[in-house]
Write a protein that holds these residues in place. Structure first.
Motif: not given
Lengths: 258, 276
Positions: A75, A78, A86-87, A90, A98-99, A101-102, A146, A150
């Motif tokens: 990216l 970020v 945070l989610i 999870r 997360l990045s 996984e995406l 996180r 990324a």
């Protein structure tokens, strides 16, 4: 060519007599590996400027260009948010990765890289925990991890320590200082703390109260790698005083307006 | 910084027998009032304090229920009721959840559906049953239709509320870290609305079972609801009770199953424990 060029950027909200100019004709450059602090009173548009850089918000006029000649994956920029964001459903490692996984990286590799980043922040033991089981400081560390996973060209930090207590804040500052030095990250860091800006930044862009303009650009002379103890030196305190002189009037104005 | 505590120190860990005793106590407190009421009913009925023809003793109701099961009367009726109910639940709740999500995610859908739902929501759905009888005739189709209609509204309204209640920072965070619009939906918005969605489904379930039974009173000649109605008409009160007990048990079991699914799926959500 600098990594990031902010060229005559103006951001305004609303129209007509109620129009509110948040950022007024700001020009700045950020070099590769530089740690730039945006310092100013609350409501001066520093977070707004950061959002424009990240692409979350469109500028009214002017432009932001990122030098993308050097090819790389991943990216461009970020954000590390004021709240950890945070989610909740999870685990920490799945939040941090997360990045990946995406982008379709397989789970085993994802978790491995999440743990690596969590190690850098000293919370690898908490990889399998859920966010609500962690303290505010640890959650914010996970938010930073996180962003590191990324691996963006430029890291944008929006008052990331505003929501933690004073002691945790100090520890986090030292951690970010060490990390960004070791990893040679390019960072734009928004803060209203003069001490924080002086401790972390290579340069400090001091902003005025609304409408936000760059009032002064200060080179921070302390050599790197920097020791957190510089905050106790006389030179540090002189600089702090000098910047406060610049800011005092702005902070008072900002307070009257809000 | 805190260190993780994988196991509690021995001093504060509840010893096993103490835990069992506490659990037994809770069970006792939970069941005692029900058992007491049933016992009172039983005693009052056998001593003729209350009229046995209206309030047959619980033991007789159970005996009747057993009789209905072994003689094979209960099975087919229960099967047909369950079939109608589950089909209606599916046809109502699935589109309900779907439209709830769409309303939350897509502004155009919200603008079109919101006023329609606001207008229809206060109408008692069961009032539309005669219309369905006109359209479908007697039998399963109108019952399935009314069950579906009853399920639809709680599902759509709560799912929509679930999506709207999402922390707006999470989608922004995900977008910032490289998520596509579709990924924001599947990874953030959908899982975030699951807890509220389940609350809506549980509400749907209870309401729909009520609607299904009520519809069977008038619209069908078979099914547990029809049996309850028939036993009233021919004054077989203990048979009526037996059927009421049977359909209530089904409601309890279905609700428990849904709760268990929710608990497994949403172990992260603190609210799950509270709503149990």
């Amino acid at each position: 060519m600098p990594l990031l060029t902010i060229d005559h950027v103006t951001v305004a909200f609303g129209n007509g007599p109620r129009k509110l100019v948040a950022v007024d004709d700001v020009s700045l450059t950020v070099e590769r590996g530089e740690f730039l602090c945006l310092l100013g009173p609350s409501g001066c548009g520093k977070s707004t400027l950061l959002k424009v850089v990240s692409g979350l918000l469109a500028a009214h006029s002017g432009r932001v260009t990122l030098d993308t000649q050097e090819r790389r994956d991943g990216l461009e920029s970020v954000m590390v948010w004021q709240e950890p964001t945070l989610i909740p459903w999870r685990r920490i490692d799945d939040n941090v990765a997360l990045s990946l996984e995406l982008r379709g990286v397989p789970r085993a590799e994802r978790r491995e890289r999440a743990v690596e980043a969590l190690k850098l922040l000293g919370i690898a033991d908490f990889a399998a925990y859920f966010p609500r089981q962690l303290s505010g400081g640890m959650r914010q560390r996970a938010g930073i991890a996180r962003a590191l996973v990324a691996d963006p060209r430029i890291l944008l930090m929006d008052e990331p320590f505003a929501a933690v207590d004073a002691q945790t804040r100090r520890i986090l500052q030292e951690q970010v200082l060490m990390l960004t030095q070791d990893l040679h990250k390019t960072v734009i860091f928004v803060t209203h703390s003069i001490e924080e800006a002086l401790l972390l930044g290579d340069r400090i862009a001091v902003m005025s109260a609304r409408p936000g303009r760059i009032k002064a650009l200060i080179e921070v002379e302390f050599p790197r790698p920097r020791d957190p103890h510089i905050v106790r030196t006389a030179r540090f305190q002189d600089l702090e005083e000098h910047i406060w002189d610049l800011l005092r009037g702005e902070a008072a104005r900002a307070e009257l307006e809000t | 910084m805190n260190t993780p505590a994988p196991s509690l120190p021995a001093a504060v860990a509840p010893d096993a027998t103490g835990a069992w005793r506490a659990r037994g106590m809770r069970m006792l407190i939970a069941t005692a009032p029900v058992a007491g009421a049933l016992a009172l009913w039983q005693i009052a009925a056998v001593t003729d304090v209350i009229d046995r023809s209206f309030f047959p003793p619980p033991t007789r109701v159970l005996a009747k229920l057993w009789e209905l099961i072994v003689t094979g009367q209960m099975g087919p009726n229960m099967a047909v009721s369950l079939q109608r109910f589950l089909l209606g639940f599916l046809l109502g709740a699935v589109p309900g959840v779907f439209f709830g999500l769409m309303m939350g995610w897509i502004k155009a859908v919200r603008l079109v559906l919101d006023p329609i739902i606001t207008i229809i929501y206060p109408i008692p759905r069961i009032a539309i049953l005669p219309l369905f009888l006109v359209i479908f005739g007697l039998g399963s189709p109108p019952i399935v239709a009314i069950t579906a209609l009853i399920c639809f509204f709680p599902a759509v309204v709560t799912t929509y509320a679930g999506v709207r209640g999402l922390d707006p920072n999470l989608p922004a965070m995900a977008r910032n870290i490289g998520a596509s619009r579709l990924q924001v939906m599947t990874k953030i918005a959908l899982p975030a609305s699951l807890p509220v969605m389940f609350a809506g489904l549980r509400l749907s379930l209870g309401l729909a079972l009520t609607g299904e039974v009520a519809a069977e009173f008038v619209a069908a000649s078979n099914g547990v609801g029809a049996e309850i109605w028939r036993s009233w008409q021919i004054y077989r009160i203990d048979e009526m009770y037996a059927n009421i007990v049977a359909i209530s048990a089904v409601g309890v079991i279905l609700s428990y199953v849904l709760l268990e699914v929710q608990r497994r799926l949403l172990s992260w959500d603190e609210g799950v424990e509270l709503t149990k």
